[in-house]
Design a protein around this motif. Structure first.
Motif, PDB file in Angstrom:
ATOM      1  N   ASN A 248     -25.179  69.113  67.713  1.00  0.00           N
ATOM      2  CA  ASN A 248     -24.116  69.201  68.702  1.00  0.00           C
ATOM      3  C   ASN A 248     -24.634  68.746  70.056  1.00  0.00           C
ATOM      4  O   ASN A 248     -25.780  69.040  70.418  1.00  0.00           O
ATOM      5  CB  ASN A 248     -23.580  70.632  68.825  1.00  0.00           C
ATOM      6  N   LEU A 249     -23.751  68.045  70.829  1.00  0.00           N
ATOM      7  CA  LEU A 249     -24.156  67.541  72.136  1.00  0.00           C
ATOM      8  C   LEU A 249     -23.024  67.787  73.147  1.00  0.00           C
ATOM      9  O   LEU A 249     -21.845  67.896  72.777  1.00  0.00           O
ATOM     10  CB  LEU A 249     -24.465  66.047  72.084  1.00  0.00           C
ATOM     11  N   PHE A 250     -23.405  67.845  74.447  1.00  0.00           N
ATOM     12  CA  PHE A 250     -22.455  67.936  75.546  1.00  0.00           C
ATOM     13  C   PHE A 250     -22.555  66.671  76.405  1.00  0.00           C
ATOM     14  O   PHE A 250     -23.637  66.107  76.584  1.00  0.00           O
ATOM     15  CB  PHE A 250     -22.713  69.151  76.444  1.00  0.00           C
ATOM     16  N   THR A 251     -21.411  66.255  76.982  1.00  0.00           N
ATOM     17  CA  THR A 251     -21.339  65.208  77.989  1.00  0.00           C
ATOM     18  C   THR A 251     -20.098  65.476  78.847  1.00  0.00           C
ATOM     19  O   THR A 251     -19.376  66.449  78.602  1.00  0.00           O
ATOM     20  CB  THR A 251     -21.281  63.802  77.372  1.00  0.00           C
ATOM     21  N   ASN A 252     -19.822  64.603  79.841  1.00  0.00           N
ATOM     22  CA  ASN A 252     -18.616  64.758  80.674  1.00  0.00           C
ATOM     23  C   ASN A 252     -17.411  64.095  79.981  1.00  0.00           C
ATOM     24  O   ASN A 252     -17.547  63.086  79.268  1.00  0.00           O
ATOM     25  CB  ASN A 252     -18.794  64.104  82.036  1.00  0.00           C
ATOM     26  N   TYR A 253     -16.286  64.715  80.224  1.00  0.00           N
ATOM     27  CA  TYR A 253     -15.062  64.125  79.669  1.00  0.00           C
ATOM     28  C   TYR A 253     -14.786  62.751  80.252  1.00  0.00           C
ATOM     29  O   TYR A 253     -14.343  61.841  79.528  1.00  0.00           O
ATOM     30  CB  TYR A 253     -13.855  65.048  79.918  1.00  0.00           C
ATOM     31  N   HIS A 254     -15.058  62.584  81.560  1.00  0.00           N
ATOM     32  CA  HIS A 254     -14.748  61.307  82.177  1.00  0.00           C
ATOM     33  C   HIS A 254     -15.617  60.175  81.649  1.00  0.00           C
ATOM     34  O   HIS A 254     -15.340  58.996  81.910  1.00  0.00           O
ATOM     35  CB  HIS A 254     -14.825  61.389  83.714  1.00  0.00           C
ATOM     36  N   THR A 279     -19.681  61.299  67.177  1.00  0.00           N
ATOM     37  CA  THR A 279     -18.238  61.464  67.141  1.00  0.00           C
ATOM     38  C   THR A 279     -17.791  62.425  68.239  1.00  0.00           C
ATOM     39  O   THR A 279     -18.449  63.463  68.457  1.00  0.00           O
ATOM     40  CB  THR A 279     -17.785  61.999  65.773  1.00  0.00           C
ATOM     41  N   ILE A 280     -16.650  62.099  68.903  1.00  0.00           N
ATOM     42  CA  ILE A 280     -16.083  63.012  69.892  1.00  0.00           C
ATOM     43  C   ILE A 280     -15.304  64.071  69.121  1.00  0.00           C
ATOM     44  O   ILE A 280     -14.341  63.769  68.401  1.00  0.00           O
ATOM     45  CB  ILE A 280     -15.146  62.262  70.851  1.00  0.00           C
ATOM     46  N   HIS A 291     -17.301  67.553  73.745  1.00  0.00           N
ATOM     47  CA  HIS A 291     -18.201  67.982  72.672  1.00  0.00           C
ATOM     48  C   HIS A 291     -18.380  66.823  71.706  1.00  0.00           C
ATOM     49  O   HIS A 291     -17.403  66.333  71.105  1.00  0.00           O
ATOM     50  CB  HIS A 291     -17.613  69.202  71.954  1.00  0.00           C
ATOM     51  N   LEU A 292     -19.683  66.398  71.499  1.00  0.00           N
ATOM     52  CA  LEU A 292     -20.032  65.328  70.577  1.00  0.00           C
ATOM     53  C   LEU A 292     -20.839  65.900  69.412  1.00  0.00           C
ATOM     54  O   LEU A 292     -21.464  66.954  69.511  1.00  0.00           O
ATOM     55  CB  LEU A 292     -20.841  64.239  71.280  1.00  0.00           C
ATOM     56  N   ARG A 293     -20.822  65.141  68.297  1.00  0.00           N
ATOM     57  CA  ARG A 293     -21.624  65.543  67.124  1.00  0.00           C
ATOM     58  C   ARG A 293     -22.191  64.298  66.477  1.00  0.00           C
ATOM     59  O   ARG A 293     -21.489  63.280  66.318  1.00  0.00           O
ATOM     60  CB  ARG A 293     -20.768  66.318  66.135  1.00  0.00           C
ATOM     61  N   THR A 294     -23.489  64.376  66.063  1.00  0.00           N
ATOM     62  CA  THR A 294     -24.159  63.281  65.372  1.00  0.00           C
ATOM     63  C   THR A 294     -24.822  63.821  64.124  1.00  0.00           C
ATOM     64  O   THR A 294     -25.148  65.014  64.026  1.00  0.00           O
ATOM     65  CB  THR A 294     -25.213  62.611  66.263  1.00  0.00           C
ATOM     66  N   ASN A 295     -24.990  62.911  63.161  1.00  0.00           N
ATOM     67  CA  ASN A 295     -25.651  63.328  61.901  1.00  0.00           C
ATOM     68  C   ASN A 295     -27.177  63.416  62.049  1.00  0.00           C
ATOM     69  O   ASN A 295     -27.854  64.005  61.212  1.00  0.00           O
ATOM     70  CB  ASN A 295     -25.313  62.330  60.788  1.00  0.00           C
ATOM     71  N   GLY A 296     -27.689  62.809  63.097  1.00  0.00           N
ATOM     72  CA  GLY A 296     -29.124  62.909  63.317  1.00  0.00           C
ATOM     73  C   GLY A 296     -29.534  64.325  63.720  1.00  0.00           C
ATOM     74  O   GLY A 296     -28.735  65.105  64.265  1.00  0.00           O
ATOM     75  N   LYS A 297     -30.787  64.679  63.432  1.00  0.00           N
ATOM     76  CA  LYS A 297     -31.287  66.019  63.741  1.00  0.00           C
ATOM     77  C   LYS A 297     -32.205  65.939  64.954  1.00  0.00           C
ATOM     78  O   LYS A 297     -33.245  65.283  64.912  1.00  0.00           O
ATOM     79  CB  LYS A 297     -32.033  66.613  62.547  1.00  0.00           C
ATOM     80  N   PHE A 298     -31.776  66.635  66.007  1.00  0.00           N
ATOM     81  CA  PHE A 298     -32.548  66.663  67.245  1.00  0.00           C
ATOM     82  C   PHE A 298     -32.654  68.116  67.715  1.00  0.00           C
ATOM     83  O   PHE A 298     -31.828  68.967  67.362  1.00  0.00           O
ATOM     84  CB  PHE A 298     -31.871  65.794  68.320  1.00  0.00           C
ATOM     85  N   THR A 299     -33.671  68.335  68.529  1.00  0.00           N
ATOM     86  CA  THR A 299     -33.898  69.698  69.028  1.00  0.00           C
ATOM     87  C   THR A 299     -32.895  70.019  70.122  1.00  0.00           C
ATOM     88  O   THR A 299     -32.770  69.280  71.105  1.00  0.00           O
ATOM     89  CB  THR A 299     -35.336  69.844  69.578  1.00  0.00           C
TER      90      THR A 299
END
Length: 398
Positions: A248-254, A279-280, A291-299
């Motif tokens: 799971n990742l965070f970024t700005n909506y804009h 993916t958003i 809120h973004l999500r990727t299949n890669g595994k990161f800390t």
């Protein structure tokens, strides 16, 4: 008076016999006179007694013979000898009683004390000393051995006592030494515990000390440049892995609003030469969070549990103008409460530029305190961030 051979008396001369009476037989030649020898040994201090006078030697007298002693003549005095008592003449070769019958009692024999004549065997003295030597006193060897044994026993008792005393002293000193060692060990243990406590406190202080390099090293592997169509910004991994796998990742909506408005959901995460599709999932237009999500595994980074305070040092990581892995530092200027239809924001003075949007704002404990959102136009040192608590409470992924 009776006369023996060799006496000075002479009888009347008879015819033809040299003066012997008629009818008497002339004896043979006279034997040599035998005198009794005086004892060869006398007790010390005893007066020497003259040898008793006794008649010369003569053959046994026959009745009527000239020179024989009358029947009523007194018996010669008894003299002591090795075997008992005898009457005159040579010593007897057979033992006899201490006092012969008919003789007056004489001195006790052997003497009660003092020397014994040489060569005379007495009870308790098988053989006397030589002539003129005193008879030895009873042996004192047994008494000497007893005294020596007592002295030796005394010495052993003294040595044993001294050794016991020394052992006792050594035991006491050993006990004192053990007590001192135990006390020293206890003091060392207390001192060691104090040192460990101080070391822990120093470690905490060191951890609390602001170290931008350490913060950047820990955070950078979880921060990406995000490309959404023609827009670029920053995104970072947060929290635990996603339920269906991935991150799971965070970024700005804009940063993603152009794609979100067109219905597109795919963005790309870039880091150095690597590119990962994402993916958003959801967006919060009011608080400018996506809120973004990727299949890669990161800390995933950890969200700070407490709100920031003014003066707190921070690190901002992002990709300003597309320059990934950029780091700036500053302090929290203020915490601005929500107002005018907008949510609360964190004001900080760390420099940010276009492309830093969506990047994490990190405290000295390497925890995320906010999401960089904007900067004031026509001013320097005024940056704004969405508190991380707002994002975590809205999306439940921290």
């Amino acid at each position: 008076m009776t006369a023996g051979y060799g006496s000075a008396d002479t009888g009347p001369a008879g015819p033809g016999d040299g003066g012997f009476p008629p009818g008497t037989a002339r004896p043979g030649p006279l034997p040599p006179r035998i005198e009794p020898a005086a004892p060869a040994y006398l007790p010390p201090g005893a007066p020497r007694q003259p040898a008793p006078a006794r008649p010369g030697w003569s053959p046994p007298a026959q009745p009527g013979q000239w020179g024989a002693a009358p029947a009523n003549a007194p018996a010669p005095a008894a003299t002591p000898h090795a075997g008992g008592w005898r009457q005159g003449g040579a010593p007897s070769t057979t033992p006899g009683p201490s006092t012969p019958p008919g003789n007056p009692p004489g001195p006790a024999w052997p003497p009660a004390s003092g020397p014994v004549p040489s060569g005379v065997a007495t009870p308790g003295h098988p053989q006397g000393p030589g002539p003129g030597q005193p008879y030895p006193a009873p042996a004192t060897r047994g008494r000497g051995l007893t005294v020596a044994a007592l002295v030796l026993a005394g010495l052993l008792a003294v040595v044993t006592g001294v050794q016991a005393y020394q052992i006792n002293r050594l035991s006491n000193r050993l006990g004192d030494t053990d007590s001192k060692v135990a006390a020293g060990q206890a003091a060392d243990s207390t001192r060691l515990e104090g040192l460990e406590s101080r070391a822990e406190a120093l470690e905490k202080q060191a951890g609390a000390a602001f170290n931008p390099e350490a913060v950047a090293s820990a955070v950078l592997p979880s921060v990406f440049r995000v490309r959404a169509g023609n827009s670029t910004g920053t995104a970072f991994a947060i929290g635990k892995p996603a339920a269906g796998g991935g991150t799971n990742l965070f970024t700005n909506y804009h940063v993603v609003d152009a794609l979100w408005q067109t219905g597109e959901r795919e963005v790309f995460l870039e880091r150095t030469d690597q590119r990962f599709p994402a993916t958003i999932v959801r967006v919060d237009e009011a608080n400018d969070v996506a809120h973004l999500r990727t299949n890669g595994k990161f800390t995933g980074l950890v969200a700070a549990p407490a709100a920031v305070k003014s003066g707190q040092q921070i690190v901002v990581v992002g990709a300003p103008l597309g320059l990934e892995d950029s780091v700036t530092t500053g302090v929290v200027s203020a915490f601005r409460q929500a107002g005018g239809g907008e949510g609360p924001v964190i004001q900080f003075d760390a420099p940010i530029n276009p492309g830093n949007s969506g990047g994490p704002v990190i405290n000295g404990s390497k925890q995320v305190v906010g999401i960089a959102t904007a900067k004031a136009r026509n001013a320097e040192g005024i940056g704004l961030a969405v508190p991380i608590k707002v994002a975590c409470d809205g999306f439940k992924i921290c």
